[in-house]
Motif scaffolding. Structure first.
Motif, PDB file in Angstrom:
ATOM      1  N   LYS A 205      -6.269   8.430   2.659  1.00 37.65           N
ATOM      2  CA  LYS A 205      -4.903   8.919   2.396  1.00 37.65           C
ATOM      3  C   LYS A 205      -4.391   8.388   1.049  1.00 37.65           C
ATOM      4  O   LYS A 205      -3.192   8.314   0.830  1.00 37.65           O
TER       5      LYS A 205
ATOM      6  N   ILE B 146       2.445   1.065  -0.331  1.00 35.05           N
ATOM      7  CA  ILE B 146       1.880   1.072   1.016  1.00 35.05           C
ATOM      8  C   ILE B 146       0.681   2.022   1.060  1.00 35.05           C
ATOM      9  O   ILE B 146      -0.364   1.723   1.646  1.00 35.05           O
ATOM     10  N   ARG B 147       0.843   3.158   0.416  1.00 33.66           N
ATOM     11  CA  ARG B 147      -0.248   4.132   0.406  1.00 33.66           C
ATOM     12  C   ARG B 147      -1.458   3.582  -0.364  1.00 33.66           C
ATOM     13  O   ARG B 147      -2.592   3.735   0.057  1.00 33.66           O
TER      14      ARG B 147
ATOM     15  N   ILE C 165      -6.633   2.494  -2.272  1.00 35.30           N
ATOM     16  CA  ILE C 165      -7.733   2.038  -3.122  1.00 35.30           C
ATOM     17  C   ILE C 165      -8.802   1.396  -2.234  1.00 35.30           C
ATOM     18  O   ILE C 165      -8.567   1.145  -1.053  1.00 35.30           O
TER      19      ILE C 165
ATOM     20  N   GLY D  89      -2.280   0.560  -0.675  1.00 35.99           N
ATOM     21  CA  GLY D  89      -2.895  -0.527   0.079  1.00 35.99           C
ATOM     22  C   GLY D  89      -3.472  -0.112   1.414  1.00 35.99           C
ATOM     23  O   GLY D  89      -4.118  -0.916   2.075  1.00 35.99           O
ATOM     24  N   GLY D  90      -3.209   1.119   1.807  1.00 37.60           N
ATOM     25  CA  GLY D  90      -3.637   1.576   3.127  1.00 37.60           C
ATOM     26  C   GLY D  90      -4.994   2.253   3.123  1.00 37.60           C
ATOM     27  O   GLY D  90      -5.824   2.036   2.226  1.00 37.60           O
ATOM     28  N   VAL D  91      -5.205   3.092   4.129  1.00 37.59           N
ATOM     29  CA  VAL D  91      -6.516   3.700   4.347  1.00 37.59           C
ATOM     30  C   VAL D  91      -6.930   4.561   3.149  1.00 37.59           C
ATOM     31  O   VAL D  91      -6.136   5.346   2.626  1.00 37.59           O
ATOM     32  N   PRO D  92      -8.177   4.434   2.685  1.00 39.01           N
ATOM     33  CA  PRO D  92      -8.619   5.170   1.491  1.00 39.01           C
ATOM     34  C   PRO D  92      -8.516   6.682   1.617  1.00 39.01           C
ATOM     35  O   PRO D  92      -8.243   7.360   0.635  1.00 39.01           O
TER      36      PRO D  92
ATOM     37  N   PHE E 172      -0.389  -4.078   0.249  1.00 40.66           N
ATOM     38  CA  PHE E 172       0.082  -3.274   1.383  1.00 40.66           C
ATOM     39  C   PHE E 172       1.243  -3.978   2.076  1.00 40.66           C
ATOM     40  O   PHE E 172       2.291  -3.395   2.353  1.00 40.66           O
TER      41      PHE E 172
END
Lengths: 74, 426
Positions: free
Chosen positions: B392, B384-385, B395, B387-390, B295
């Motif tokens: 959205k 970024i996606r 992983i 590594g970010g909130v699952p 992320f």
């Protein structure tokens, strides 16, 4: 009427986002890579650093300004 | 006499070079394993030969680390030296990965600078500036002014911005990333297999060598005491692990040990990784910091990570006329003047860990323009996606490392001290 400062709004928004996406604040802190006390501080005392809000906005895939507005305006 | 002395020196030198090359082949440094500390506190390498006499201790230890027999080293056995390279495709692929990474940062860097860095390590110097630092700084100031309306105090009106610097990253292409991670998993499967086999029965000679080599390559480290779990120590540790309730089952592997190697392996540096959510999810089951690290890498590509000090927060005894802005001239943290004590990521991590603020630095990220980011933008957003909130598309960080505290930690550490004693290599 909203009396919360933008910093406190950011902290409140963070609490809401964590509750929507994680079973606990500890789980979020662990995954995000912050100490749980730091997360608690953000939530309870607000977030006054632009850089932190930018990062959290990216983490939750929301607009930066969403952190600084009440939920119904976001 | 003189001739035989000369010949002996030549032979010793040949063995010494052979040994150093063995380490280099697997991207290891002899010096990181064998060093002493001089009277000034500086580390210096410990040589294999001192005044023509071989150190049996270093020889045996080097053999253990490399998964060789001492005789292989003394006879400069090239076949033995290359056996792991041949058996495990990972090392050749990883070499290719690293080469692609370094070449991607070459750009306008001269061959001279690359050579200097290879010899002396550390930062490159005199690199042509890729970005317009003045423009970045101006955009940063504008951003701070705008943000001040929402976060009062963000901008210190009337104060100067001093010691400004920025850093950023970019992606490179490595189409074999799937193959590389697959071959990495082969190493992990094999070391796990041998690790748990040792719980049931003694390993044979060749298995011991293979196991030891894999411990070195993966930096297989105990989760409590930060030491590598070579075979002779594993034999002593197994009763300790059993006393702690472990049964020797494969699902316990990452509760007992971790792969320290993963700290220095960043597969997300390449574009192809960003497009493969399955690969990212797999890797997150082997490295407990994978998700948050990828992320942050994605963000380090998307933005310029800027840092500076406000003059009204600077120490009062600073001579302002002598302060010059430092601009980062390369893609990673490089400075035109003195090396900065902490880089951007360290400062952020420090603050995130709740340890306060380091040295009064202010940090802010300035988005790159489409011209500045090029097609890296697409990959940065994907990473970024991931590594970010699952919810959205992020992983899940499936491997979590449990850090013991208090009495439980002290008890487990004490149980291990009987194995490692006071040194890493006992």
């Amino acid at each position: 009427m909203n009396n919360l400062s933008p910093q406190m709004l950011a902290g409140k928004r963070l609490r809401e986002l964590i509750a929507e996406n994680y079973p606990s604040q500890e789980e979020f802190a662990d995954e995000y890579g912050a100490d749980i006390r730091t997360v608690s501080r953000y939530i309870n005392n607000g977030i006054n650093k632009l850089d932190i809000i930018q990062e959290l906005a990216d983490w939750f895939c929301i607009d930066f300004m969403d952190f600084l507005q009440e939920r119904d305006k976001a | 006499m003189a001739t035989s002395k000369k010949s002996e020196n030549r032979e010793n030198s040949k063995i010494d070079n052979f040994l150093k090359n063995c380490f280099a082949r697997y991207l290891l440094s002899y010096d990181q394993f064998f060093f002493g500390v001089d009277e000034f506190g500086n580390t210096e390498p410990l040589p294999l030969f001192t005044k023509g006499v071989i150190s049996e201790k270093i020889l045996n230890r080097a053999a253990e680390i490399l998964g060789l027999a001492p005789e292989d080293i003394l006879s400069c056995n090239q076949d033995a030296a290359k056996k792991w390279y041949r058996k495990f495709p990972f090392f050749e692929l990883f070499n290719q990965f690293n080469t692609s990474y370094h070449l991607s940062y070459q750009g306008e860097i001269s061959a001279e600078n690359i050579l200097l860095k290879a010899i002396f390590g550390g930062k490159l110097c005199n690199i042509p500036e890729r970005y317009n630092s003045e423009d970045i700084r101006n955009r940063m100031v504008e951003m701070l002014r705008e943000a001040n309306a929402y976060l009062p105090g963000t901008c210190h009106e009337g104060a100067q911005i001093i010691q400004f610097s920025y850093e950023t990253n970019h992606f490179f292409s490595f189409p074999k990333i799937g193959e590389l991670i697959g071959s990495f998993l082969d190493l992990v499967f094999r070391v796990k297999e041998l690790f748990f086999k040792a719980w049931g029965s003694a390993l044979d000679e060749s298995e011991i060598k293979e196991y030891n080599f894999l411990v070195t390559a993966l930096q297989l480290t105990d989760n409590v005491a930060p030491h590598s779990v070579y075979y002779k120590n594993l034999q002593k540790l197994i009763p300790v692990y059993r006393s702690e309730g472990f049964k020797g089952k494969k699902e316990e592997f990452f509760e007992i040990v971790h792969l320290k190697f993963c700290k220095n392996f960043a597969p997300w540096n390449c574009k192809e990784f960003c497009e493969n959510a399955d690969l990212a999810q797999i890797y997150a089951s082997y490295y407990s910091d994978a998700k948050k690290t990828m992320f942050r890498f994605g963000r380090s590509v998307k933005y310029f990570s800027c840092r500076f000090k406000w003059s009204d927060e600077a120490m009062s005894d600073l001579d302002m006329d002598e302060i010059e802005d430092d601009c980062v001239k390369n893609f990673n943290l490089e400075t035109a003047g003195e090396e900065l004590e902490h880089d951007y990521e360290e400062i952020e991590a420090y603050e995130r860990a709740g340890m306060g603020s380091l040295s009064g630095w202010t940090m802010v990220r300035v988005p790159k323009t489409s011209e500045e980011i090029g097609d890296d933008g697409v990959y940065a957003e994907k990473l970024i996606r991931l590594g970010g909130v699952p919810s959205k598309g992020g992983i899940r960080q499936t491997l979590r490392r449990k850090y013991l505290q208090g009495e439980e930690f002290m008890d487990r550490l004490a149980a291990r001290s009987s194995v490692w004693g006071r040194g890493y290599y006992e």
